[in-house]
Design an enzyme around this catalytic site. Sequence first.
Site, PDB file in Angstrom:
ATOM      1  N   PHE A 148       0.803  -1.216   0.000  1.00  0.00           N
ATOM      2  CA  PHE A 148       0.000   0.000   0.000  1.00  0.00           C
ATOM      3  C   PHE A 148       0.836   1.267   0.000  1.00  0.00           C
ATOM      4  O   PHE A 148       0.364   2.322  -0.415  1.00  0.00           O
ATOM      5  CB  PHE A 148      -0.929   0.014   1.234  1.00  0.00           C
ATOM      6  CG  PHE A 148      -0.228   0.344   2.529  1.00  0.00           C
ATOM      7  CD1 PHE A 148      -0.026   1.652   2.936  1.00  0.00           C
ATOM      8  CD2 PHE A 148       0.244  -0.673   3.358  1.00  0.00           C
ATOM      9  CE1 PHE A 148       0.628   1.955   4.127  1.00  0.00           C
ATOM     10  CE2 PHE A 148       0.881  -0.387   4.545  1.00  0.00           C
ATOM     11  CZ  PHE A 148       1.078   0.927   4.939  1.00  0.00           C
ATOM     12  N   GLU A 175      -5.212  -3.838  -1.610  1.00  0.00           N
ATOM     13  CA  GLU A 175      -6.632  -3.499  -1.660  1.00  0.00           C
ATOM     14  C   GLU A 175      -6.941  -2.205  -0.914  1.00  0.00           C
ATOM     15  O   GLU A 175      -8.058  -1.684  -0.987  1.00  0.00           O
ATOM     16  CB  GLU A 175      -7.481  -4.643  -1.105  1.00  0.00           C
ATOM     17  CG  GLU A 175      -7.189  -5.054   0.312  1.00  0.00           C
ATOM     18  CD  GLU A 175      -6.111  -6.124   0.430  1.00  0.00           C
ATOM     19  OE1 GLU A 175      -6.172  -6.925   1.383  1.00  0.00           O
ATOM     20  OE2 GLU A 175      -5.195  -6.151  -0.427  1.00  0.00           O
ATOM     21  N   ARG A 176      -5.938  -1.641  -0.219  1.00  0.00           N
ATOM     22  CA  ARG A 176      -6.167  -0.382   0.498  1.00  0.00           C
ATOM     23  C   ARG A 176      -6.157   0.823  -0.442  1.00  0.00           C
ATOM     24  O   ARG A 176      -6.838   1.811  -0.204  1.00  0.00           O
ATOM     25  CB  ARG A 176      -5.100  -0.186   1.582  1.00  0.00           C
ATOM     26  CG  ARG A 176      -5.092  -1.272   2.640  1.00  0.00           C
ATOM     27  CD  ARG A 176      -3.981  -1.032   3.636  1.00  0.00           C
ATOM     28  NE  ARG A 176      -3.810  -2.158   4.542  1.00  0.00           N
ATOM     29  CZ  ARG A 176      -2.853  -2.249   5.454  1.00  0.00           C
ATOM     30  NH1 ARG A 176      -1.977  -1.256   5.576  1.00  0.00           N
ATOM     31  NH2 ARG A 176      -2.765  -3.298   6.234  1.00  0.00           N
ATOM     32  N   SER A 225       5.645  -6.918   4.169  1.00  0.00           N
ATOM     33  CA  SER A 225       6.277  -7.232   5.444  1.00  0.00           C
ATOM     34  C   SER A 225       7.131  -8.490   5.325  1.00  0.00           C
ATOM     35  O   SER A 225       6.927  -9.320   4.430  1.00  0.00           O
ATOM     36  CB  SER A 225       5.204  -7.449   6.522  1.00  0.00           C
ATOM     37  OG  SER A 225       4.486  -8.646   6.271  1.00  0.00           O
ATOM     38  N   CYS A 280       9.570   1.738   3.412  1.00  0.00           N
ATOM     39  CA  CYS A 280      10.546   0.723   3.806  1.00  0.00           C
ATOM     40  C   CYS A 280      11.951   1.306   3.846  1.00  0.00           C
ATOM     41  O   CYS A 280      12.854   0.705   4.414  1.00  0.00           O
ATOM     42  CB  CYS A 280      10.489  -0.476   2.868  1.00  0.00           C
ATOM     43  SG  CYS A 280      10.982  -0.121   1.167  1.00  0.00           S
TER      44      CYS A 280
END
Length: 499
Positions: A148, A175-176, A225, A280
Site C-alpha cells: 500500500f 486493496e487499500r 512485510s 521501507c
Amino acid sequence: MRLVDHFIVGGSGEAPARKGDIFDPNNGGVQAQVALGTAETLERAVQAALKAQPAWAATNPQRRARVMFRFKELVEANIDALAHILSSEHGKVIADSKGDIQRGLEVVEFACGIPHVMKGEFTQGAGPGIDVYSFRQPIGIGAGITPFNFPGMIPLWMSAIAIATGNAFIIKPSERDPTLPVRLAELFIEAGLPEGICQVVHGDKEMVDAILDHPAIGAISFVGSSDIAHYVYNRGVAAGKRVQAMGGAKNHGVVMPDADLDQVVNDLCGAAFGSAGERCMALPVVVPVGHDTAERLRAKLIPAIHALKVGISTDPEAHYGPVVTQAHKEKVEAWIAKCVEEGGEMVVDGRGFTLQGHENGFFVGPTLIDHVTPDMDSYHNEIFGPVLQIVRAENFEGALDLASKHQYGNGVAIFTRNGHAAREFAARVNVGMVGINVPIPVPVAYHTFGGWKRSAFGDTNQHGMEGVKFWTKVKTVTQRWPDGGVGDLANAFVIPTMG
C-alpha cells in the site's frame, strides 16, 4: 458507491461476491469499494495473457521501447491527476505522491533502453568452425504483488522491466489503495501496449495464493512485510517459480561527532516523518555516537519536530498526512506505548493527534523517543509510522554493530565529514544499501534496489540489470557449420573430453 474493478481482458465477467472498503485517510470515511477476486478471476487474466504474450515477445525490442516512451509521456502529462488519486487513498501529501510516481517513472526510463540491455554475448571461433552465442528470452507471464505504501512506484518498478523484456504482467495491488495501478494499466493500453499484456487483479490472501500456485505464472515479485515475504518466497519457490520478495526494514542513521547537525536534523525530519513514516526506506532509528553528540542532536531535533505540520493530503504546506487506515494508526500508537513501557523516554508524543475539521482522520503526530535500547521489542520490530527512536552508541564500533546485527538489513546511513570513517562503515556494515550523508539511499533506476537478511528473500534485486535478469532467462547456442559434405567423418564434431 464507486467500485474499483479488476482490469482484465473482457472485464471481470461478474459482480464481485466479496468487496473491500477503500477509506479516505483524511476523514476516516469509506470512499469506494474494491472487488476481491478469486482463482477464477485470476484464471481469466492468465488465459488472456497466454494468448497475448507470444506476439508481444516476438515484437522487436525497439517497438517495445516505443511503447515505454509513449507510456512515460502519458504518465507525465497526467501526473497531477494521478497524484491526487494516490493521495486520496493512501493519505500522503501531493508532493510525496508525485515523488512516488516519479521514482517509478525513472525505472520506465531505464526500460526505454531495453534494446541495449537485452543484447546477448557472442564468441567467434570457440572451437574449429564453432561459434557460441547467448540471448535473453522472457519468462512468459510474471506477477507483481505490491504494497500500500508506494502504489505508483513499486508497480512501475516491476511492470516496466517485466513488460519491456517481452513478458505479460499481472499486478495484484494492495486493496487499500488500488485505483492508481488500474489507471496506470489503462495508460499502458493508451500507449499502445496490446490488451492482455498488463492486467490488474484485486484481492486478499485468496488471490495471493492463487498467484503463487498458478502453473502458468513463471516469476513473482513481492514487496511487503518480512513475514509475508518469507511466506510468498517459500510457497512460490515450492511451486517452481522464480521469486523475489522484499520485506521489512529498520534503517539506522549513524551520526558521528563531526557531522553537520543542522543538515542531519533536516534530513531526519524528512526521512523519519515524510510520508508519515510509511516507507521501507524511512529512517526510524538515529544512532548518535557519544554522549555529547546525542545531547546536541536531541536539542536540535525537538524544535524541528515541533515545527512539522501534519495536514490533509491536499494541504500544500503539510509535511505529511495521515496513515493509511485506522487499524494502522492504532498499531503505530500501540508500538509507541510499548516503547515507553519498555523504558524509552518519551520526548515528543504524537499519540492522540487530531486535526480540526478532520477529527476522524487517521493522523499520528511526529514522535521522538530517546534512550531506546537494542533489547526492546519496539526497536527490534518495524513500526512503520512517524516515529523516530534515538539509540545511543558509545563509539563507531558500537554504532556499526547496531546496524549490522539487526534482523533487517534494507538501508543504513552515516553522517560524517570523515572520509575514512565513511569508507570503513560502507565496507563493513551488514546492510544492503548504504547512504553516506544521504538519509534514504534508494539507488537510481539503473542500479538495483534490495536489502539483506530479513529484508529480502531471493537472489536478485529490483530494477536495473538485476531486474532484467530476473524477468528473463538466458539461452546459449553452440553452432557449427562443417566445411565438408554429408557423411564427412573428418569434420565430425568431437567433444574435447571424448579424447
